[in-house]
Design a protein around this motif. Structure first.
Motif, PDB file in Angstrom:
ATOM      1  N   ASP A   1      -0.377  53.031  17.468  1.00 61.51           N
ATOM      2  CA  ASP A   1      -0.531  53.495  18.691  1.00 61.51           C
ATOM      3  C   ASP A   1       0.333  52.659  19.507  1.00 61.51           C
ATOM      4  O   ASP A   1       0.227  52.500  20.732  1.00 61.51           O
ATOM      5  CB  ASP A   1      -1.632  53.645  19.345  1.00 61.51           C
ATOM      6  CG  ASP A   1      -2.630  52.498  19.158  1.00 61.51           C
ATOM      7  OD1 ASP A   1      -2.091  51.476  18.775  1.00 61.51           O
ATOM      8  OD2 ASP A   1      -3.947  52.590  19.486  1.00 61.51           O
ATOM      9  N   PHE A   2       1.091  51.493  18.900  1.00 59.41           N
ATOM     10  CA  PHE A   2       1.864  50.475  19.512  1.00 59.41           C
ATOM     11  C   PHE A   2       1.223  49.634  20.214  1.00 59.41           C
ATOM     12  O   PHE A   2       1.443  48.750  21.074  1.00 59.41           O
ATOM     13  CB  PHE A   2       2.793  51.099  20.450  1.00 59.41           C
ATOM     14  CG  PHE A   2       3.765  52.203  19.790  1.00 59.41           C
ATOM     15  CD1 PHE A   2       4.603  51.879  18.791  1.00 59.41           C
ATOM     16  CD2 PHE A   2       3.838  53.337  20.233  1.00 59.41           C
ATOM     17  CE1 PHE A   2       5.432  52.640  18.041  1.00 59.41           C
ATOM     18  CE2 PHE A   2       4.425  54.501  19.640  1.00 59.41           C
ATOM     19  CZ  PHE A   2       5.525  54.097  18.432  1.00 59.41           C
TER      20      PHE A   2
ATOM     21  N   ASP B   1       0.169  46.657  16.007  1.00 67.01           N
ATOM     22  CA  ASP B   1       1.274  45.493  15.617  1.00 67.01           C
ATOM     23  C   ASP B   1       0.707  44.218  14.852  1.00 67.01           C
ATOM     24  O   ASP B   1       1.421  43.973  13.884  1.00 67.01           O
ATOM     25  CB  ASP B   1       1.772  44.620  17.047  1.00 67.01           C
ATOM     26  CG  ASP B   1       2.401  45.695  18.031  1.00 67.01           C
ATOM     27  OD1 ASP B   1       2.913  46.591  17.414  1.00 67.01           O
ATOM     28  OD2 ASP B   1       2.567  45.098  19.162  1.00 67.01           O
ATOM     29  N   ARG B   2      -0.642  44.008  14.961  1.00 67.23           N
ATOM     30  CA  ARG B   2      -1.090  43.003  13.887  1.00 67.23           C
ATOM     31  C   ARG B   2      -0.984  43.449  12.371  1.00 67.23           C
ATOM     32  O   ARG B   2      -1.020  42.916  11.611  1.00 67.23           O
ATOM     33  CB  ARG B   2      -2.419  42.628  14.493  1.00 67.23           C
ATOM     34  CG  ARG B   2      -3.312  41.511  13.605  1.00 67.23           C
ATOM     35  CD  ARG B   2      -4.435  41.066  13.897  1.00 67.23           C
ATOM     36  NE  ARG B   2      -4.405  40.737  15.531  1.00 67.23           N
ATOM     37  CZ  ARG B   2      -4.684  41.288  16.634  1.00 67.23           C
ATOM     38  NH1 ARG B   2      -5.371  42.597  16.415  1.00 67.23           N
ATOM     39  NH2 ARG B   2      -4.617  40.812  17.927  1.00 67.23           N
TER      40      ARG B   2
ATOM     41  N   LEU C   1      -2.235  52.244   6.247  1.00 63.69           N
ATOM     42  CA  LEU C   1      -2.276  50.841   7.001  1.00 63.69           C
ATOM     43  C   LEU C   1      -2.506  51.217   8.327  1.00 63.69           C
ATOM     44  O   LEU C   1      -1.693  51.907   9.085  1.00 63.69           O
ATOM     45  CB  LEU C   1      -0.901  50.106   6.588  1.00 63.69           C
ATOM     46  CG  LEU C   1      -0.950  48.802   7.425  1.00 63.69           C
ATOM     47  CD1 LEU C   1      -1.903  47.789   7.103  1.00 63.69           C
ATOM     48  CD2 LEU C   1       0.579  48.172   7.277  1.00 63.69           C
ATOM     49  N   VAL C   2      -3.646  50.551   8.877  1.00 66.42           N
ATOM     50  CA  VAL C   2      -3.977  50.719  10.202  1.00 66.42           C
ATOM     51  C   VAL C   2      -4.790  49.681  10.781  1.00 66.42           C
ATOM     52  O   VAL C   2      -5.197  48.772   9.967  1.00 66.42           O
ATOM     53  CB  VAL C   2      -4.797  52.065  10.246  1.00 66.42           C
ATOM     54  CG1 VAL C   2      -6.140  51.735   9.822  1.00 66.42           C
ATOM     55  CG2 VAL C   2      -5.122  52.420  11.610  1.00 66.42           C
ATOM     56  N   GLY C   3      -4.613  49.193  12.161  1.00 67.38           N
ATOM     57  CA  GLY C   3      -5.446  48.393  12.782  1.00 67.38           C
ATOM     58  C   GLY C   3      -6.764  48.775  13.319  1.00 67.38           C
ATOM     59  O   GLY C   3      -6.859  49.828  13.461  1.00 67.38           O
ATOM     60  N   SER C   4      -7.677  47.857  13.465  1.00 67.69           N
ATOM     61  CA  SER C   4      -8.939  48.108  14.009  1.00 67.69           C
ATOM     62  C   SER C   4      -9.029  47.591  15.054  1.00 67.69           C
ATOM     63  O   SER C   4      -8.627  46.405  15.453  1.00 67.69           O
ATOM     64  CB  SER C   4      -9.794  47.365  12.931  1.00 67.69           C
ATOM     65  OG  SER C   4     -11.046  47.631  13.505  1.00 67.69           O
ATOM     66  N   LYS C   5     -10.088  47.984  16.327  1.00 62.55           N
ATOM     67  CA  LYS C   5     -10.123  47.348  17.318  1.00 62.55           C
ATOM     68  C   LYS C   5     -11.400  46.391  17.391  1.00 62.55           C
ATOM     69  O   LYS C   5     -11.657  45.777  18.148  1.00 62.55           O
ATOM     70  CB  LYS C   5     -10.438  48.349  18.487  1.00 62.55           C
ATOM     71  CG  LYS C   5      -9.430  49.404  18.842  1.00 62.55           C
ATOM     72  CD  LYS C   5      -9.672  50.605  19.917  1.00 62.55           C
ATOM     73  CE  LYS C   5      -8.456  51.362  20.225  1.00 62.55           C
ATOM     74  NZ  LYS C   5      -9.234  52.396  21.268  1.00 62.55           N
TER      75      LYS C   5
ATOM     76  N   VAL D   1      -6.825  46.490   9.102  1.00 60.38           N
ATOM     77  CA  VAL D   1      -6.505  45.047   9.460  1.00 60.38           C
ATOM     78  C   VAL D   1      -7.286  44.746  11.116  1.00 60.38           C
ATOM     79  O   VAL D   1      -7.096  45.402  12.000  1.00 60.38           O
ATOM     80  CB  VAL D   1      -5.100  44.772   9.922  1.00 60.38           C
ATOM     81  CG1 VAL D   1      -4.785  43.386  10.265  1.00 60.38           C
ATOM     82  CG2 VAL D   1      -4.046  44.939   8.518  1.00 60.38           C
ATOM     83  N   PRO D   2      -8.409  43.848  11.167  1.00 61.55           N
ATOM     84  CA  PRO D   2      -9.241  43.654  12.278  1.00 61.55           C
ATOM     85  C   PRO D   2      -8.330  42.727  13.176  1.00 61.55           C
ATOM     86  O   PRO D   2      -7.487  41.979  12.522  1.00 61.55           O
ATOM     87  CB  PRO D   2     -10.378  43.235  11.682  1.00 61.55           C
ATOM     88  CG  PRO D   2     -10.151  42.281  10.466  1.00 61.55           C
ATOM     89  CD  PRO D   2      -8.920  43.129  10.035  1.00 61.55           C
TER      90      PRO D   2
END
Length: 281
Positions: free
Chosen positions: A158-159, A164-165, A243-247, A275-276
């Motif tokens: 979601d940019f 990005d991390r 592959l996805v980032g976590s909040k 990825v947290p």
């Protein structure tokens, strides 16, 4: 790099830990040391008649150790007691793990309604990147569903800073990656929001980075519910791993589900690499 591999010593865990192709993928991304951990439930006591769980689990871990050492890794084993996801997170910090790996038999109608599995609890609270390695369901001799863990990536973004991390993880994942699909989903909350940057241009920047590393890429821009659309792309391109980032975690998120990353962990067919954000000190 150090990987923490959690096992409950079930047939599913054995499939994940002893699969030669999966081990090769971990080696390709730079993993040299694997910490094997199994957690004895807090309500099981060594003094119970006819029960010595710690000793039985240590013997089982020694068998796994032999297989993993034969694949060229340094191995350390740990038998700990307590709540699985808490002890896994604590040990990941203690050994300075670069990622954790946990097997999961994936979704079922019951799993989608009841929260409680180690994989979903780790998705909420993990302190290091987490690979949820999907295993076959409903079989006595299960296999991993995607042997080549990172060969085909689906990167969902979601940019945001979190996304990005997650993309930064490609700096080491690309050593085991041949193809990547980059997807952005515009949801209803994005409607009416002015932006000077076309999402395809933003995806193209990431694609250029991957192509410089020799990874063949494609981009997708979808409209709708993010989790639903990402899962639809997964069904179309059958990646090895999403592959996805976590909040990250908060007090309320320990109680509630609903984030895109947690939905993907619960419902994806293949593996998920989560990825947290960095943990506050």
């Amino acid at each position: 790099m150090r990987a923490l591999c959690a096992t409950d010593l079930s047939a599913a865990s054995e499939a994940a830990i002893e699969n030669e192709t999966c081990l090769d993928c971990l080696g390709r991304i730079g993993v040299e040391t694997i910490h094997l951990v199994t957690v004895v439930p807090a309500n099981v006591h060594s003094g119970m008649p006819g029960v010595n769980f710690e000793e039985r689990r240590r013997r089982a871990l020694d068998e796994y150790r032999a297989v993993i050492e034969a694949a060229g890794f340094d191995v350390e084993t740990h038998v700990v007691r307590g709540t699985p996801y808490r002890r896994i997170n604590g040990l990941a910090e203690a050994v300075h793990a670069d990622l954790s790996v946990v097997g999961s038999r994936g979704q079922s109608p019951l799993d989608n309604r009841v929260v409680g599995s180690t994989a979903r609890n780790l998705a909420r609270t993990t302190v290091v990147p987490l690979l949820v390695n999907r295993i076959e369901r409903a079989t006595d001799d299960p296999e991993v569903l995607r042997e080549h863990l990172f060969q085909r990536l689906l990167f969902a973004t979601d940019f945001s800073e979190n996304a990005d991390r997650a993309f930064d993880a490609c700096s080491y994942l690309h050593h085991a990656t041949e193809e990547a699909t980059l997807v952005h989903v515009r949801s209803r909350k994005d409607e009416g929001v002015d932006t000077d940057v076309d999402p395809r241009e933003q995806l193209a920047e990431h694609a250029s980075t991957l192509e410089n590393w020799g990874v063949e890429t494609r981009i997708e821009v979808r409209h709708g519910d993010p989790a639903d659309e990402i899962l639809a792309v997964e069904a179309e391109v059958t990646p090895s791993t999403i592959l996805v980032g976590s909040k990250g975690r908060s007090r309320i998120r320990r109680l509630l589900l609903g984030s895109v990353s947690e939905e993907l962990v619960a419902q994806a067919t293949g593996n998920v690499f989560l990825v947290p954000p960095p943990r506050a000190v």
